[in-house]
Design a protein around this motif. Structure first.
Motif, PDB file in Angstrom:
ATOM      1  N   MET A 237     -38.487  20.424 -40.816  1.00  0.00           N
ATOM      2  CA  MET A 237     -38.577  21.584 -41.683  1.00  0.00           C
ATOM      3  C   MET A 237     -40.265  21.661 -42.039  1.00  0.00           C
ATOM      4  SD  MET A 237     -35.544  22.078 -42.291  1.00  0.00           S
ATOM      5  CE  MET A 237     -33.968  21.255 -42.223  1.00  0.00           C
ATOM      6  N   THR A 238     -40.958  22.185 -41.212  1.00  0.00           N
ATOM      7  CA  THR A 238     -42.322  22.473 -40.972  1.00  0.00           C
ATOM      8  C   THR A 238     -42.662  23.946 -41.553  1.00  0.00           C
ATOM      9  OG1 THR A 238     -42.375  23.066 -38.635  1.00  0.00           O
ATOM     10  CG2 THR A 238     -42.649  20.685 -39.178  1.00  0.00           C
ATOM     11  N   GLU A 239     -43.811  23.709 -42.154  1.00  0.00           N
ATOM     12  CA  GLU A 239     -44.486  24.983 -42.657  1.00  0.00           C
ATOM     13  C   GLU A 239     -44.780  26.163 -41.484  1.00  0.00           C
ATOM     14  OE1 GLU A 239     -48.153  24.190 -44.536  1.00  0.00           O
ATOM     15  OE2 GLU A 239     -48.579  26.284 -44.936  1.00  0.00           O
ATOM     16  N   GLY A 240     -44.306  27.022 -41.775  1.00  0.00           N
ATOM     17  CA  GLY A 240     -44.327  28.216 -40.825  1.00  0.00           C
ATOM     18  C   GLY A 240     -43.231  28.422 -40.041  1.00  0.00           C
ATOM     19  N   LYS A 277     -32.974  29.242 -53.023  1.00  0.00           N
ATOM     20  CA  LYS A 277     -33.867  28.292 -53.492  1.00  0.00           C
ATOM     21  C   LYS A 277     -33.740  27.295 -52.598  1.00  0.00           C
ATOM     22  CE  LYS A 277     -33.968  29.222 -58.515  1.00  0.00           C
ATOM     23  NZ  LYS A 277     -33.808  28.674 -59.795  1.00  0.00           N
ATOM     24  N   ILE A 278     -34.807  26.763 -52.089  1.00  0.00           N
ATOM     25  CA  ILE A 278     -34.888  25.691 -51.192  1.00  0.00           C
ATOM     26  C   ILE A 278     -35.447  24.583 -51.700  1.00  0.00           C
ATOM     27  CG2 ILE A 278     -35.744  24.991 -49.070  1.00  0.00           C
ATOM     28  CD1 ILE A 278     -36.261  27.955 -48.064  1.00  0.00           C
ATOM     29  N   TYR A 279     -34.750  23.583 -51.860  1.00  0.00           N
ATOM     30  CA  TYR A 279     -35.063  22.318 -52.794  1.00  0.00           C
ATOM     31  C   TYR A 279     -35.558  21.163 -51.568  1.00  0.00           C
ATOM     32  CZ  TYR A 279     -32.952  24.112 -56.850  1.00  0.00           C
ATOM     33  OH  TYR A 279     -32.591  25.078 -57.849  1.00  0.00           O
ATOM     34  N   ASP A 325     -44.504  21.649 -45.404  1.00  0.00           N
ATOM     35  CA  ASP A 325     -43.805  20.770 -44.604  1.00  0.00           C
ATOM     36  C   ASP A 325     -42.651  20.079 -45.539  1.00  0.00           C
ATOM     37  OD1 ASP A 325     -46.943  20.093 -42.684  1.00  0.00           O
ATOM     38  OD2 ASP A 325     -45.125  21.619 -42.422  1.00  0.00           O
ATOM     39  N   PHE A 326     -41.500  20.002 -45.135  1.00  0.00           N
ATOM     40  CA  PHE A 326     -40.498  19.269 -46.018  1.00  0.00           C
ATOM     41  C   PHE A 326     -40.092  18.149 -45.159  1.00  0.00           C
ATOM     42  CE2 PHE A 326     -39.326  22.100 -49.408  1.00  0.00           C
ATOM     43  CZ  PHE A 326     -39.566  23.246 -49.020  1.00  0.00           C
ATOM     44  N   LEU A 327     -39.896  16.983 -46.224  1.00  0.00           N
ATOM     45  CA  LEU A 327     -39.664  15.714 -45.379  1.00  0.00           C
ATOM     46  C   LEU A 327     -38.213  16.103 -44.808  1.00  0.00           C
ATOM     47  CD1 LEU A 327     -40.996  13.289 -48.086  1.00  0.00           C
ATOM     48  CD2 LEU A 327     -42.060  14.072 -45.678  1.00  0.00           C
ATOM     49  N   ASP A 328     -37.965  15.580 -43.847  1.00  0.00           N
ATOM     50  CA  ASP A 328     -36.710  15.333 -43.090  1.00  0.00           C
ATOM     51  C   ASP A 328     -35.586  14.947 -44.178  1.00  0.00           C
ATOM     52  OD1 ASP A 328     -37.794  15.010 -39.761  1.00  0.00           O
ATOM     53  OD2 ASP A 328     -37.677  16.794 -41.004  1.00  0.00           O
ATOM     54  N   ASP A 329     -34.262  15.283 -44.103  1.00  0.00           N
ATOM     55  CA  ASP A 329     -33.412  14.926 -44.754  1.00  0.00           C
ATOM     56  C   ASP A 329     -33.459  15.205 -46.223  1.00  0.00           C
ATOM     57  OD1 ASP A 329     -32.866  12.211 -42.496  1.00  0.00           O
ATOM     58  OD2 ASP A 329     -32.124  14.173 -42.490  1.00  0.00           O
ATOM     59  N   SER A 330     -34.345  15.772 -46.674  1.00  0.00           N
ATOM     60  CA  SER A 330     -34.604  16.220 -48.101  1.00  0.00           C
ATOM     61  C   SER A 330     -34.341  17.538 -48.502  1.00  0.00           C
ATOM     62  CB  SER A 330     -36.030  15.571 -48.526  1.00  0.00           C
ATOM     63  OG  SER A 330     -36.881  16.793 -48.058  1.00  0.00           O
TER      64      SER A 330
END
Lengths: 515, 90
Positions: A237-240, A277-279, A325-330
């Motif tokens: 889940m990376t930026e862009g 909404k993306i948490y 950049d979201f941390l994986d599994d979060s």
């Protein structure tokens, strides 16, 4: 053309735009009242020591810790269903804050329940053996509420794998959410809770830490947790990274072959845009980071399923780009969608789709979660209701759902297909002038600079004004550019396609004549 | 008649070259814009656009498209003239 004529031309264009500006009285998108708050971990309260210590929503609380305070240990664990009912005889809403408590005395965050007189909150417990429960600690008004249900107590009204909601709408709504829950509510009754005829009982309820919303009466937004949705996204889940998130809601309706089956209440479903909404957690922020995405409702259809039950299906799409950049599994998702059962006001009906039933109107409570301002879009029904049992309710002033066949799709997309290239369409900006101009803008960098949670800014003017002014100004500007270009090319030579040597010869002749 | 056919073919070739250059110039300008405006400047402009009664991005995009089309046409015409034998028949 002289400069004065050019100025007159610009002023004329502005003059044409002024009436549109003056008529934009509704400069803000619709805002719905918050009649309740979501039951989420973000609104959890300190439940240590019993009772609510604060009033984060400042709505005034009555301490009921002594009335329904002590917890009790249940002995019911699997497939239980219960209802909370409200005994107040007015139209007010009861809000009660509850604390969470586990069987071993460990507390956890609670939330707020809201419901109205004559209605019920139904909860379905999945196949779990957890002995979690909670107690109602504070309510905003004096109310007597209770719960009735069964676990190991047989009752004809309660059937396994069934919902008994405030209306079939709510029931169906709950059932449609089942795939997305990762935890269910648990209802437990004390040993003396047997009678179902309005006797008050003590009960315990456990809501999952992150859940959906509460129930109110006005058409408002609801939150649908989509926690499992991230499993459809493969990779980081990376930026862009661009994602298109599609989803479908199914709302089962009445069965024409079973007269005892429940029927639909009038359901008012918001048109146009929704918010996804993306948490998730980021490296900079280990708490939940929220990115809001503007979603579009694609279709709404009513159809007869194979079982002969009318179902309403709503499909939506949410194209978005991760802004961090979201941390994986979060990462998990939730969707805000407007839904209600109160009859919309006459000036609001254009913003709502209305789904009718074959029975009388049934008013009930519905969900409300957020104070977001979804901007409704002008999209009619994709299909007409099928089945011969869909007819206008008696005495209703609202017409049937819109008739007519094909969806009024964005015609600019058809022209794009005609003039489109394989990979890049250079004419897309021209056709984009005629598309919906009410999309919100994402400003994550600015929001981070001012430490604001709102990373999205929506247009100040309504969509009607922007949809009119944008193509007018765009086409006028394009015509001006082309006009000046043609004038410039014509001044260079008498003919656009004439060779340059002839142009110079002509100019030289003119120069010589002047001498 | 022959001159008319020749002119039509000439225009068709110019349009074809123009389309190719329009795509290339559009991609190049999009790349430059994304580099320059793909950060806070772009967000500020988007924020300002939200308070306007029109979508500034769409309007300026249309103006940019028209400009690119004109530029591509001029380039195509220049290339055609440079590669033509003698004076045009018009």
């Amino acid at each position: 053309m002289k400069r004065s004529k050019i100025c007159i031309g610009f002023l004329t264009l502005l003059g044409l735009a002024v009436p549109f500006l003056l008529t934009s009285s509704d400069v803000s998108a619709k805002r719905y009242n918050i009649l309740a708050v979501p039951i989420t971990s973000e609104e959890s309260v300190d439940s240590s020591g019993g009772g609510v210590q604060n009033d984060p929503f400042q709505i005034g609380w009555t301490d009921f810790s002594g009335v329904n305070g002590p917890n009790f240990v249940p002995n019911i664990t699997t497939k239980d269903t219960a209802r909370f009912f409200n005994s107040r005889n007015d139209e007010s809403l009861s809000k009660c804050m509850y604390n969470g408590n586990r069987g071993n005395g460990v507390t956890f965050g609670g939330g707020i329940l809201t419901w109205q007189f004559g209605s019920y909150l139904n909860f379905y417990q999945g196949n779990s053996t957890n002995l979690n429960y909670f107690n109602i600690a504070k309510c905003n008004q004096t109310t007597e509420f209770g719960a009735v249900g069964h676990g190991n107590i047989p009752h004809p009204e309660f059937k396994e794998d069934s919902f008994y909601g405030l209306t079939p709408v709510t029931t169906a709504f709950y059932k449609s959410l089942l795939p997305y829950y990762y935890d269910y509510s648990h209802i437990y009754l004390s040993d003396d809770a047997i009678d179902v005829e309005g006797v008050h009982y003590k009960a315990s309820l456990k809501m999952s830490d992150v859940t959906n919303g509460v129930i109110v009466t006005k058409p408002s937004s609801i939150v649908i947790p989509l926690g499992n949705a991230r499993t459809n996204i493969v990779g980081e889940m990376t930026e862009g990274r661009q994602i298109e998130f599609d989803g479908v809601f199914n709302f089962p309706g009445a069965s024409p072959s079973d007269p005892e089956s429940f029927s639909w209440s009038p359901v008012f479903l918001q048109k146009g845009h929704f918010q996804l909404k993306i948490y998730g957690m980021t490296e900079e922020n280990d708490s939940s980071y929220i990115q809001k995405v503007d979603c579009q409702l694609k279709t709404r259809s009513v159809q007869d399923s194979a079982l002969g039950i009318n179902e309403m299906q709503v499909a939506y799409t949410c194209p978005f780009t991760f802004d961090t950049d979201f941390l994986d599994d979060s990462v998990y998702f939730s969707l805000d969608i407007g839904m209600g059962t109160d009859t919309p006001q006459s000036d609001e009906r254009d913003n709502w789709w209305i789904f009718k039933t074959n029975k009388d109107w049934v008013y009930t409570t519905a969900f409300v979660i957020t104070d977001n301002d979804p901007t409704p879009a002008d999209e009619p029904w994709n299909e007409t209701p099928t089945g011969n049992n869909i007819k206008e309710a008696p005495g209703s002033a609202i017409p049937l759902a819109e008739q007519g066949g094909a969806e009024n799709a964005d015609w600019s997309s058809s022209l794009i297909n005609l003039f489109g290239f394989n990979f890049i369409n250079p004419f897309a900006p021209i056709f984009n002038l005629f598309s919906n101009q009410s999309a919100c803008a994402q400003i994550p960098t600015i929001a981070g600079m001012i430490h604001s949670n709102e990373s999205q800014v929506c247009p100040w003017f309504n969509s009607t004004t922007r949809n009119i002014v944008t193509p007018v100004l765009g086409l006028a500007s394009v015509m001006l550019v082309f006009g000046f270009t043609v004038r410039w090319l014509g001044a260079r030579s008498g003919n656009l396609f004439e060779d340059s040597m002839e142009t110079e010869h002509y100019s030289f002749s003119r120069f010589r004549r002047k001498q | 008649m022959i001159q008319t056919v020749f002119n039509v073919l000439k225009i068709a070739v110019i349009v074809a070259i123009c389309a190719i250059f329009m795509v290339a110039i559009n991609a190049l300008i999009s790349l430059i814009v994304s580099i320059i405006f793909g950060n806070v400047i772009g967000e500020i402009l988007a924020l300002v656009s939200m308070f306007l009664p029109f979508n500034a991005l769409a309007v300026f995009g249309a103006i940019g498209t028209a400009t690119i089309a004109i530029l591509a046409f001029l380039i195509a015409k220049k290339i055609f003239d440079l590669t033509s034998w003698g004076i045009s028949a018009i």
